[in-house]
Design a protein around this motif. Structure first.
Motif, PDB file in Angstrom:
ATOM      1  N   TYR A  78     -15.453 -57.840 -65.081  1.00  0.00           N
ATOM      2  CA  TYR A  78     -15.571 -59.103 -65.221  1.00  0.00           C
ATOM      3  C   TYR A  78     -15.779 -59.969 -63.935  1.00  0.00           C
ATOM      4  O   TYR A  78     -16.681 -60.816 -63.878  1.00  0.00           O
ATOM      5  CB  TYR A  78     -14.351 -59.862 -66.207  1.00  0.00           C
ATOM      6  N   VAL A  79     -14.914 -59.674 -63.029  1.00  0.00           N
ATOM      7  CA  VAL A  79     -15.207 -60.470 -61.597  1.00  0.00           C
ATOM      8  C   VAL A  79     -16.227 -60.182 -60.890  1.00  0.00           C
ATOM      9  O   VAL A  79     -16.981 -60.904 -60.342  1.00  0.00           O
ATOM     10  CB  VAL A  79     -13.847 -60.215 -60.800  1.00  0.00           C
ATOM     11  N   ALA A  80     -16.573 -58.667 -61.009  1.00  0.00           N
ATOM     12  CA  ALA A  80     -17.854 -58.356 -60.294  1.00  0.00           C
ATOM     13  C   ALA A  80     -18.898 -58.808 -60.950  1.00  0.00           C
ATOM     14  O   ALA A  80     -19.860 -59.175 -59.969  1.00  0.00           O
ATOM     15  CB  ALA A  80     -17.929 -56.922 -60.579  1.00  0.00           C
ATOM     16  N   ILE A  81     -19.091 -59.049 -62.120  1.00  0.00           N
ATOM     17  CA  ILE A  81     -20.407 -59.643 -62.590  1.00  0.00           C
ATOM     18  C   ILE A  81     -20.275 -61.121 -62.833  1.00  0.00           C
ATOM     19  O   ILE A  81     -21.367 -61.779 -62.707  1.00  0.00           O
ATOM     20  CB  ILE A  81     -20.572 -59.016 -64.158  1.00  0.00           C
ATOM     21  N   CYS A  82     -19.158 -61.720 -63.266  1.00  0.00           N
ATOM     22  CA  CYS A  82     -19.185 -63.269 -63.570  1.00  0.00           C
ATOM     23  C   CYS A  82     -18.939 -64.223 -62.154  1.00  0.00           C
ATOM     24  O   CYS A  82     -19.252 -65.282 -62.062  1.00  0.00           O
ATOM     25  CB  CYS A  82     -18.299 -63.558 -64.675  1.00  0.00           C
ATOM     26  N   HIS A  83     -18.047 -63.324 -61.210  1.00  0.00           N
ATOM     27  CA  HIS A  83     -17.774 -64.095 -60.094  1.00  0.00           C
ATOM     28  C   HIS A  83     -17.796 -63.345 -58.802  1.00  0.00           C
ATOM     29  O   HIS A  83     -16.778 -62.977 -58.137  1.00  0.00           O
ATOM     30  CB  HIS A  83     -16.203 -64.460 -60.344  1.00  0.00           C
ATOM     31  N   PRO A  84     -19.143 -62.703 -58.673  1.00  0.00           N
ATOM     32  CA  PRO A  84     -19.370 -61.799 -57.720  1.00  0.00           C
ATOM     33  C   PRO A  84     -18.879 -62.516 -55.946  1.00  0.00           C
ATOM     34  O   PRO A  84     -18.453 -61.551 -55.136  1.00  0.00           O
ATOM     35  CB  PRO A  84     -20.791 -61.624 -57.476  1.00  0.00           C
ATOM     36  N   LEU A  85     -19.128 -63.658 -55.906  1.00  0.00           N
ATOM     37  CA  LEU A  85     -18.954 -64.410 -54.494  1.00  0.00           C
ATOM     38  C   LEU A  85     -17.218 -64.335 -54.336  1.00  0.00           C
ATOM     39  O   LEU A  85     -16.974 -64.532 -53.141  1.00  0.00           O
ATOM     40  CB  LEU A  85     -19.457 -65.746 -54.632  1.00  0.00           C
ATOM     41  N   HIS A  86     -16.474 -64.293 -55.452  1.00  0.00           N
ATOM     42  CA  HIS A  86     -14.938 -64.172 -55.254  1.00  0.00           C
ATOM     43  C   HIS A  86     -14.330 -62.863 -55.333  1.00  0.00           C
ATOM     44  O   HIS A  86     -13.170 -62.907 -55.279  1.00  0.00           O
ATOM     45  CB  HIS A  86     -14.495 -65.264 -56.273  1.00  0.00           C
ATOM     46  N   TYR A  87     -15.182 -61.795 -55.368  1.00  0.00           N
ATOM     47  CA  TYR A  87     -14.774 -60.425 -55.870  1.00  0.00           C
ATOM     48  C   TYR A  87     -13.670 -59.929 -54.703  1.00  0.00           C
ATOM     49  O   TYR A  87     -12.735 -59.578 -54.763  1.00  0.00           O
ATOM     50  CB  TYR A  87     -15.808 -59.565 -55.742  1.00  0.00           C
ATOM     51  N   LEU A 128     -27.059 -61.450 -69.923  1.00  0.00           N
ATOM     52  CA  LEU A 128     -28.113 -62.189 -70.742  1.00  0.00           C
ATOM     53  C   LEU A 128     -28.750 -63.022 -69.663  1.00  0.00           C
ATOM     54  O   LEU A 128     -30.034 -63.540 -69.994  1.00  0.00           O
ATOM     55  CB  LEU A 128     -27.768 -62.568 -71.926  1.00  0.00           C
ATOM     56  N   ARG A 129     -28.315 -63.688 -68.734  1.00  0.00           N
ATOM     57  CA  ARG A 129     -28.789 -64.770 -67.915  1.00  0.00           C
ATOM     58  C   ARG A 129     -29.603 -63.913 -66.806  1.00  0.00           C
ATOM     59  O   ARG A 129     -30.169 -64.644 -65.838  1.00  0.00           O
ATOM     60  CB  ARG A 129     -27.973 -65.800 -67.290  1.00  0.00           C
ATOM     61  N   ILE A 130     -29.399 -62.663 -66.690  1.00  0.00           N
ATOM     62  CA  ILE A 130     -30.103 -61.844 -65.468  1.00  0.00           C
ATOM     63  C   ILE A 130     -31.393 -61.770 -65.735  1.00  0.00           C
ATOM     64  O   ILE A 130     -32.085 -61.376 -66.900  1.00  0.00           O
ATOM     65  CB  ILE A 130     -29.435 -60.509 -65.382  1.00  0.00           C
ATOM     66  N   PRO A 131     -32.546 -62.302 -64.934  1.00  0.00           N
ATOM     67  CA  PRO A 131     -33.900 -62.524 -65.481  1.00  0.00           C
ATOM     68  C   PRO A 131     -34.454 -60.938 -65.300  1.00  0.00           C
ATOM     69  O   PRO A 131     -35.403 -60.707 -65.805  1.00  0.00           O
ATOM     70  CB  PRO A 131     -34.445 -63.131 -64.174  1.00  0.00           C
ATOM     71  N   SER A 132     -34.009 -59.857 -64.647  1.00  0.00           N
ATOM     72  CA  SER A 132     -34.459 -58.714 -64.400  1.00  0.00           C
ATOM     73  C   SER A 132     -34.161 -57.907 -65.716  1.00  0.00           C
ATOM     74  O   SER A 132     -32.818 -57.680 -65.960  1.00  0.00           O
ATOM     75  CB  SER A 132     -34.148 -57.906 -63.284  1.00  0.00           C
ATOM     76  N   GLN A 133     -35.047 -57.334 -66.583  1.00  0.00           N
ATOM     77  CA  GLN A 133     -35.092 -56.376 -67.511  1.00  0.00           C
ATOM     78  C   GLN A 133     -34.207 -55.148 -67.089  1.00  0.00           C
ATOM     79  O   GLN A 133     -33.238 -54.709 -67.969  1.00  0.00           O
ATOM     80  CB  GLN A 133     -35.973 -55.980 -68.391  1.00  0.00           C
ATOM     81  N   GLN A 134     -34.489 -54.548 -66.011  1.00  0.00           N
ATOM     82  CA  GLN A 134     -33.900 -53.482 -65.574  1.00  0.00           C
ATOM     83  C   GLN A 134     -32.395 -53.626 -65.155  1.00  0.00           C
ATOM     84  O   GLN A 134     -31.354 -53.024 -65.174  1.00  0.00           O
ATOM     85  CB  GLN A 134     -34.631 -52.939 -64.247  1.00  0.00           C
ATOM     86  N   GLY A 135     -32.078 -54.900 -64.508  1.00  0.00           N
ATOM     87  CA  GLY A 135     -30.608 -55.202 -64.242  1.00  0.00           C
ATOM     88  C   GLY A 135     -29.898 -55.542 -65.465  1.00  0.00           C
ATOM     89  O   GLY A 135     -28.664 -55.002 -65.359  1.00  0.00           O
ATOM     90  N   ARG A 136     -30.414 -55.887 -66.467  1.00  0.00           N
ATOM     91  CA  ARG A 136     -29.710 -56.174 -67.765  1.00  0.00           C
ATOM     92  C   ARG A 136     -29.314 -54.728 -68.343  1.00  0.00           C
ATOM     93  O   ARG A 136     -28.344 -54.654 -68.862  1.00  0.00           O
ATOM     94  CB  ARG A 136     -30.548 -56.943 -68.745  1.00  0.00           C
ATOM     95  N   HIS A 137     -30.434 -54.015 -68.360  1.00  0.00           N
ATOM     96  CA  HIS A 137     -30.017 -52.651 -69.031  1.00  0.00           C
ATOM     97  C   HIS A 137     -29.016 -51.857 -68.252  1.00  0.00           C
ATOM     98  O   HIS A 137     -28.320 -51.248 -68.769  1.00  0.00           O
ATOM     99  CB  HIS A 137     -31.415 -51.922 -69.003  1.00  0.00           C
TER     100      HIS A 137
END
Length: 308
Positions: free
Chosen positions: A122-131, A225-234
């Motif tokens: 959760y922290v890595a994806i939602c709050h990467p700057l505070h990881y 789901l807010r990631i623009p890249s389809q590869q990143g979402r996958h």
């Protein structure tokens, strides 16, 4: 401890088969599963320990998970294999106490660790700057230590309470390892309510952890789901969904085993449920969490070429 309890010198575990051929088939099946778990988890532990690039919070927790998986499956499967090979059902009283304690300890610690791993994701994806701030090396050690300490305390309480109950219904355990619900079946009808209360309290705590995991993944999926890249979402979904599936199997089968109604209980059902939560996760976790991870696979390949 009552006289009936102290007079028991051994317990009789559930046999998988009556005929010699089926006993050997069970031995071979469990041997294959056990070797797969040893190989998968052992490779993860060695690779993470030897590659300094994998000394990150995610891999630190993964290393702890692999150690727990090895411990869990080594607590139950080898004894069941030995009993099938030597055509016996016996386990000593001390061996049963030790098996129940170790399995409860490792199982409880693993579930706590899975909750911590969900927080890490959760922290890595939602709050990467505070990881780096939220999951520094000291914080990771503290969270892992808290998981191990919680599992140990839980195991001490359950083991001491379970074996302090008077046993009035023989020594035949209807499971292939010593499990709390099956030991409770042997206790006097008016003596097991205290341990049942402990189990229900644990179920509530486990459900709270599961809700935390689900809420964490809802936030993760919203961020993905807010990631623009389809590869990143996958890539993000392929990492998160298997973890959630394993946690669901791990928790649902364990809760079902501990709180199901006696009216729907049967030897076959109890055996299948116990197999699902005690044997399957340690064997498949290395493949779900790691074999899909390109960074870890590259590190394993480099370790292999260096050793050769």
């Amino acid at each position: 401890m009552s006289n009936s309890s102290s007079s028991i010198s051994q317990f009789l575990l559930l046999a998988f088969a009556d005929t010699r051929e089926l006993q050997l088939l069970h031995f071979c099946l469990f041997l294959g599963i056990y070797l797969a778990a040893l190989l998968g988890n052992g490779l993860i532990i060695i690779t993470i320990a030897c590659d300094h690039r994998l000394h990150t919070p995610m891999y630190f927790f993964l290393l702890n998970l692999s150690v727990l998986d090895l411990g869990c499956i080594s607590t139950t499967v080898p004894k069941s294999m030995a009993n099938s090979l030597w055509d016996t059902r016996a386990i000593s009283y001390t061996g049963c106490v030790g098996q129940l304690f170790l399995f409860t300890f490792l199982f409880s610690t693993e579930y706590c660790l899975l909750t911590v791993m969900a927080y890490d994701c959760y922290v890595a994806i939602c709050h990467p700057l505070h990881y780096g701030t939220l999951l520094g090396s000291r914080a990771c050690v503290h969270m892992a230590a808290a998981a191990w300490a919680s599992g140990f305390l839980n195991a001490v309480l359950h083991t001491a309470n379970t074996f302090s109950l008077p046993l009035c219904h023989g020594n035949a355990v209807d499971q292939f390892f010593c499990e709390i619900p099956q030991i409770l079946k042997l206790s006097c009808s008016d003596a097991y309510l205290r341990e049942t209360g402990f189990i229900l309290f644990n179920v509530c705590l486990d459900f709270g952890c599961f809700v935390f995991i689900v809420v964490s993944y809802v936030q993760i999926f919203r961020a993905v789901l807010r990631i623009p890249s389809q590869q990143g979402r996958h890539k993000a979904f392929s990492t998160c969904l298997p973890h959630l599936a394993v946690v669901s199997l791990f928790l649902i089968s364990a809760v079902f085993a501990n709180v199901k109604s006696p009216s729907i209980s049967s030897l076959l059902l109890d055996l299948v449920v116990a197999f699902l939560y005690s044997v399957v996760p340690p064997a498949v976790n290395p493949f779900i969490y790691s074999m899909r991870n390109q960074e870890l696979k590259d590190a394993m390949w480099k370790l292999r070429t260096r050793c050769l």
